[in-house]
Every structure is written in C-alpha cells, then in structure tokens.
Design a protein around this motif. Structure first.
Motif, PDB file in Angstrom:
ATOM      1  N   SER A 168       0.965  -1.228  -0.004  1.00  0.00           N
ATOM      2  CA  SER A 168       0.155   0.051  -0.052  1.00  0.00           C
ATOM      3  C   SER A 168       0.856   1.333  -0.026  1.00  0.00           C
ATOM      4  O   SER A 168       0.486   2.080  -0.585  1.00  0.00           O
ATOM      5  CB  SER A 168      -0.887   0.139   1.080  1.00  0.00           C
ATOM      6  OG  SER A 168      -1.750  -1.131   1.289  1.00  0.00           O
TER       7      SER A 168
ATOM      8  N   GLU B 297      -7.271   0.861  -0.665  1.00  0.00           N
ATOM      9  CA  GLU B 297      -7.356  -0.198   0.288  1.00  0.00           C
ATOM     10  C   GLU B 297      -8.775  -0.045   1.125  1.00  0.00           C
ATOM     11  O   GLU B 297      -8.747   1.085   1.522  1.00  0.00           O
ATOM     12  CB  GLU B 297      -6.155  -0.520   1.239  1.00  0.00           C
ATOM     13  CG  GLU B 297      -6.174  -1.788   1.868  1.00  0.00           C
ATOM     14  CD  GLU B 297      -4.960  -2.056   2.528  1.00  0.00           C
ATOM     15  OE1 GLU B 297      -3.985  -1.134   2.394  1.00  0.00           O
ATOM     16  OE2 GLU B 297      -4.882  -3.066   3.337  1.00  0.00           O
TER      17      GLU B 297
ATOM     18  N   ASP C  75      -5.841  -1.365  -4.923  1.00  0.00           N
ATOM     19  CA  ASP C  75      -5.058  -1.801  -3.673  1.00  0.00           C
ATOM     20  C   ASP C  75      -6.203  -2.932  -3.130  1.00  0.00           C
ATOM     21  O   ASP C  75      -7.108  -2.795  -2.518  1.00  0.00           O
ATOM     22  CB  ASP C  75      -4.906  -0.557  -2.647  1.00  0.00           C
ATOM     23  CG  ASP C  75      -3.848  -1.299  -1.652  1.00  0.00           C
ATOM     24  OD1 ASP C  75      -3.555  -2.190  -1.299  1.00  0.00           O
ATOM     25  OD2 ASP C  75      -3.295  -0.269  -0.959  1.00  0.00           O
ATOM     26  N   GLU C  76      -5.809  -4.173  -3.350  1.00  0.00           N
ATOM     27  CA  GLU C  76      -6.457  -5.366  -2.915  1.00  0.00           C
ATOM     28  C   GLU C  76      -7.931  -5.154  -3.178  1.00  0.00           C
ATOM     29  O   GLU C  76      -8.894  -5.186  -2.368  1.00  0.00           O
ATOM     30  CB  GLU C  76      -6.227  -5.439  -1.449  1.00  0.00           C
ATOM     31  CG  GLU C  76      -4.993  -5.632  -0.895  1.00  0.00           C
ATOM     32  CD  GLU C  76      -4.611  -6.521   0.417  1.00  0.00           C
ATOM     33  OE1 GLU C  76      -5.282  -7.105   0.586  1.00  0.00           O
ATOM     34  OE2 GLU C  76      -3.543  -6.187   0.973  1.00  0.00           O
TER      35      GLU C  76
HETATM   36 MG   LIG Z   1      -2.168  -2.676   2.317  1.00  0.00          MG
END
Ligand SMILES: [Mg+2]
Ligand SMILES: Nc1ncnc2c1ncn2[C@@H]1O[C@H](COP(=O)(O)OP(=O)(O)OP(=O)(O)O)[C@@H](O)[C@H]1O
Lengths: 254, 307
Positions: free
Chosen positions: A61, A103, A177-178
């Motif tokens: 991140s 995220e 992010d994810e």
């Molecule tokens: Mg992260």
C-alpha cells in the motif's frame, strides 16, 4: 483502443524497452522513524498489468501511496513517462492520469452511487456522460443502485463503485489496492474479469493483491515485496511457477 | 398571559431562531471538514456586527431615507458585516488552524487554540472598538408592518427572517448542488480520498471558513440591527448557536438550521412561561435531553464516518 490492446499482448515474455509509464526509482519511504520502503525499483509499461505481491506489512500500500502522491518519498524518484513527479501532491497528480483505488474501497458513505462517480470526475469541469455510461456498462449493478448511498452498498458493490469512481477520472494508470479483499470468490472473479476488460480497453494497471494466483493469472509481470524490498521481479507466468511463490503466497506446502 | 401573547412570543422565537440557525451553520460546516469545534466563530459573528456599524457610520444614512435608500443602506451594512466576518474567519483559519493541520496536531490542541483565538479576537475588538455598546445607525424607520396575534411585526423582524431564509436556501444550494459543495462534502467524509479525486483540501477548508464567516458576519449585522453592537455580543448567541448545531447533529447543515430555529423558539417560550431569568436555561436543558436519547442529534449522521 484496440491498438493499445494489441500492444499489450505482444511483448509477453520479452524484455520491455523504452520509457515506462510509471517508474519508481530507489524509492525510500518512512513513517516517522520506520522505514517502510527501503529503496525499491518498479517499472510499469504502457498497456501492462503489473501485480505487486507480498505479505501483510510488506509495503504494498505504501508503494501505491507514494505513486499517487499521498506520501512523499524521503529518497528516490517517482517518474511518469520519464518525468519526475515525486513531491507533487495527490490532488495535483490526478491531472497526470493516475487513478488510485485505495485499500478498503473508501467510497463516500453519505453520497449516492452517482455522486460518488461524479466525485471521481472532480478534476474535470463536469463529469463526462460517456465515461459514466461506460462505467455503468462495466458495472450494471451500479446503474441499478445509482441513487443508493455509498455506505449502504454491499462490500462487492462498494468495490465496484470504488473502481468506477477511479475510472471517471479517465486514468492512464489505475492503481488498485487489494480489490478482492473480503469478497466472495464469485465476486472476485467478476472483478478480475472487469479489470481485464478495463486493461484491454487501454488502461495500464498496477495491482496490489493478497490473492496471488488470480493476480498473476491476470498480470503480465509481477513484483514480490518483502519487508520494504523487492524480493522477486519476473514475468507473471514465471512467478506463478516459482516454488517459493507457490509456497509463500499460493498456500502450497514447500 | 393570553394565548395571543403566547403566539407573539412564538413569532419572536422564530425571528431569533433564524439568527441562531445562520450562526449554527458556521459551526457545523467547519466541524464537517475539520472535526473542529470552532469556538472563535462567536467572535466572527461579533466582528460582523462591527463591520456593519463601522460601514454605516462611515457612510452615514440620511434622516428619513426613502424606501430605495433604506434597501441600499441595509444591503451595504449587511455586505460590510459579511465581508468583515469572512475576513476574520479566513484569517483565523490561515493563522491559527492551518499550521496545526500541517503538523498533524491532536484534536485537543485545535480545541485549545480555538478557545485562545476566541479570547484574542474578543479582546482585540474591545481594544479596537471601545468597550461600550454602539447602536446601529438608523437605516429605515422600524415601523409595524402588520400585527400577528397582537404582536407587532416590525420591519426589522421581517428583515431578519427574510435574509436568514435567503441565506439558508443559498447555502443549501451551494452545499448540495455546486462543485465547491461536493468538495466540502467529500472532505467531510474522507479527506484523503477526496484529495485522490483532485480536491485541494486546503482550498476547500479555506472556502468553508469564508462561507461560515459570510453567514456569521451577516448574522452579526442583523443581530446588531435588532439590539446593539458590543464586543461581548458574541458569547451567548455563539454558544446557543453551537448548542443548536449539536442539537441538529453536528456536521449536518439542515440539522443546524432546525436546531437553531428550535432553540430560538424554546428560548422565547421559556421567557414567556418562566421569565427572563430562565432565558438560557431551557435551551441547554433541551440539548441535554435530546442528546440523552439521540447522541448524534436530531438529524445526526446515521452512517458512521469512515475510518
Ligand atoms: Mg495494504
Ligand atoms: N500511517 C502509518 N504510520 C506508521 N507506520 C505505517 C503507516 N502505514 C503503514 N505503516 C507501516 O509500514 C509498513 C508497510 O505498510 P503497508 O500498509 O504498505 O503494508 P501492506 O503491504 O499494504 O500490508 P497489507 O497487506 O496488510 O495491506 C508496515 O510495517 C506498517 O506497519
């Protein structure tokens, strides 16, 4: 549009040349005294999907935050098309064509789906109707729910909204992010299919994921971060076959 | 105590409530973008009163002005009050709060700074403008326009209600229908992501203070027209309007309007039933009661702030 897609398919396996769209050069980022990135080098070429893997706390991140101007690196450089952009604040950096899906989705909870999408186009004088139609075509669910408040959407819907919102800024490079975090396998599959489509339509993608197998199947290349350093960098297919990656990130016994 | 008298007090409560509502918006807007209780907003209001007095003393209204002249004087005085209010609020943010934001100061430091800034501005005004109260120069003859339930509704009452409603409608439009408004709402909900969308947080915060200052300053002028202007005038309306913002649900603009109106009416009703000594008691009792059952205020956020 199709030209960009052709370009992308071609160099799989071969060395990339020329100026990368995004380059992180010897990047060092600190949180106070904690060194989160210890001089990493990452390149993302136009048209690619690049996966960024690593354990919790590896600095994934942080890498994206440095790339989108949310954090200023202490040392090293961030380059877009070969020009230094580190030190430019995130609200100015969006004009350079960077879209960051953070995220945890972070949709605006007290704005409707439509207002969230319009916020994504804040850098323009007014939101582009065609772009909004495109987002609604990619995510029909968002169209159905366009008057619903962001905070009341399901996790999967919020993720779609977060991606759609970033697309409204017409990014050249999408940082994700994810996007699969906390979502059911079926929704994850859907989201990855859509990411593929977005990439084929000409958007370059830098993808942070815990879901290494899905990410590497989509990606052209991948980087593995370990405690703030690049431990591996290779073609996605090679990483997918690498025993160390399989052991550490694909849950297979060594 | 006739029923008509009661209705009369109710009407006066609405007039007062309109002022509280306009001031309360300033508290709630700033709270929205910074989660800061800007206690110095009461002094922004007070400076607005002085802005009106100073401007109108400089450009002395003629005796027995015509209708057109009266309108001009009022507009001029209100613009001056709003401008000084905005200038003070702008400076306050730049000088007192921005440096704290740059250093990520803890919430408590902001709060202490706000109280300090309030004392500073209050004493500065006492020093600059003298410590005695001044009357607003007469801009029109404050005649009874009509009588409602035996209560004389005068020009000043109408002026306050109409200007306040106009300001609230305008503000509601700005917050919900303009680009600046989306920026303000986005920063209130998630500043970090707002900046990822291209929102310049510093700019939005600065403009939020200016909007709050314009409204607070204009309210200070209107308050001065209704009574007098003095350097201590900010405290009670300020704290009542702050309570109104909390009552309505701090951060919520329409809640601030509702809370202001409500506390205005509660205040005059209290005076009617129990006398002037109780004026400021009931409003705060209502606040405590409401917060016991609805800790987020009347129109408070049902959706949590994002982490
Ligand atoms: Mg992260
Ligand atoms: N705001 C912060 N303040 C201090 N340290 C931080 C902060 N954010 C991250 N860190 C630290 O920096 C390191 C990298 O964090 P980062 O969030 O980039 O990890 P990540 O790879 O994204 O992990 P995850 O998979 O859990 O999201 C971690 O050790 C983390 O504790």
């Amino acid at each position: 549009m199709s030209g960009a897609a052709d370009l992308k398919k071609e160099p799989a396996g071969s060395e990339r040349t020329g100026t990368p769209l995004l380059e992180l050069r010897d990047l060092r980022v600190y949180y106070g005294a904690i060194e989160a990135l210890k001089g990493i080098n990452v390149k993302v070429y136009e048209g690619e999907v690049v996966a960024l893997l690593g354990a919790n706390g590896a600095g994934k991140s942080t890498t994206l935050r440095a790339a989108s101007g949310m954090l200023a690196p202490r040392e090293g450089q961030v380059l877009l098309h070969g020009e230094r952009v580190d030190g430019i604040k995130s609200h100015d950096l969006v004009r350079f064509g960077i879209g960051h899906v953070p995220e945890g989705r972070r949709v605006f909870p007290r704005m409707t789906v439509k207002e969230n999408l319009e916020m994504g186009a804040y850098r323009f004088k007014s939101p582009d109707r065609e772009e909004m139609d495109r987002v609604y075509t990619l995510f029909p669910r968002l169209k159905e729910r366009r008057t619903q408040l962001g905070g009341t959407l399901s996790g999967g819907e919020q993720q779609m909204l977060a991606i759609g919102r970033a697309l409204m800024g017409k990014p050249e490079l999408l940082l994700l992010d994810e996007p699969s975090m906390g979502l059911a396998p079926l929704i994850v599959r859907q989201i990855f299919d859509i990411l593929k489509e977005i990439n084929e339509q000409g958007t370059t993608v830098l993808l942070v994921e815990q879901n290494a197998s899905q990410a590497l199947q989509l990606a052209d290349r991948g980087y593995v971060l370990e405690t703030g350093e690049v431990a591996m960098a290779d073609e996605a297919s090679s990483l997918l076959a690498d025993p160390r990656v399989r052991a550490a990130y694909l849950g297979e016994g060594a | 105590m006739s029923l008509n008298e009661l209705w009369g007090y109710l009407v006066l409560g609405v007039v007062l409530g309109c002022l509280y509502a306009v001031i309360a918006i300033g508290y709630t807007l700033v709270y929205g973008v910074l989660q800061l209780l800007n206690f110095a907003h009461s002094e922004v209001f007070m400076f607005g009163g002085f802005g009106g007095v100073l401007a109108l003393t400089a450009w002395t209204p003629v005796v027995n002005p015509s209708g057109m002249q009266s309108v001009l004087y009022v507009a001029f005085g209100m613009a001056a009050g709003a401008a000084l209010g905005a200038a003070v609020a702008y400076g306050l943010e730049k000088v007192a709060y921005r440096p704290l934001r740059k250093h990520n100061a803890p919430r408590l430091v902001f709060l202490i700074t706000a109280i300090g800034a309030s004392f500073f501005l209050y004493n500065l005004a006492g020093k600059l403008f003298d410590r005695s109260s001044v009357a607003m120069p007469q801009m029109y003859s404050n005649e009874t326009v009509f009588t409602l339930f035996d209560t004389d509704i005068k020009t000043t009452h109408l002026l306050i209600v109409f200007s306040a409603v106009a300001m609230m409608v305008g503000l509601d439009y700005v917050v919900n229908r303009t680009k600046l408004g989306s920026g303000i709402r986005a920063v209130a909900q998630d500043p970090e992501v707002a900046s990822l969308m291209g929102v310049n947080i510093d700019k939005v915060v600065s403009r939020t203070f200016v909007i709050g200052g314009l409204l607070g300053g204009a309210a200070g002028f209107l308050f001065g027209v209704n009574s007098k202007v003095v350097y201590t005038m900010g405290f009670l309306p300020g704290i009542t309007a702050f309570a109104a913002a909390v009552l309505g649900g701090i951060g919520n603009v329409r809640g601030a309007m509702l809370g202001g109106l409500l506390l205005g009416v509660v205040e005059t009703m209290t005076v009617f039933f129990w006398g002037d000594d109780w004026r400021y008691v009931a409003g705060f009792a209502v606040l405590v009661l409401v917060l016991m059952f609805r800790p987020t205020g009347l129109l408070g956020e049902r959706l949590g702030r994002t982490a």
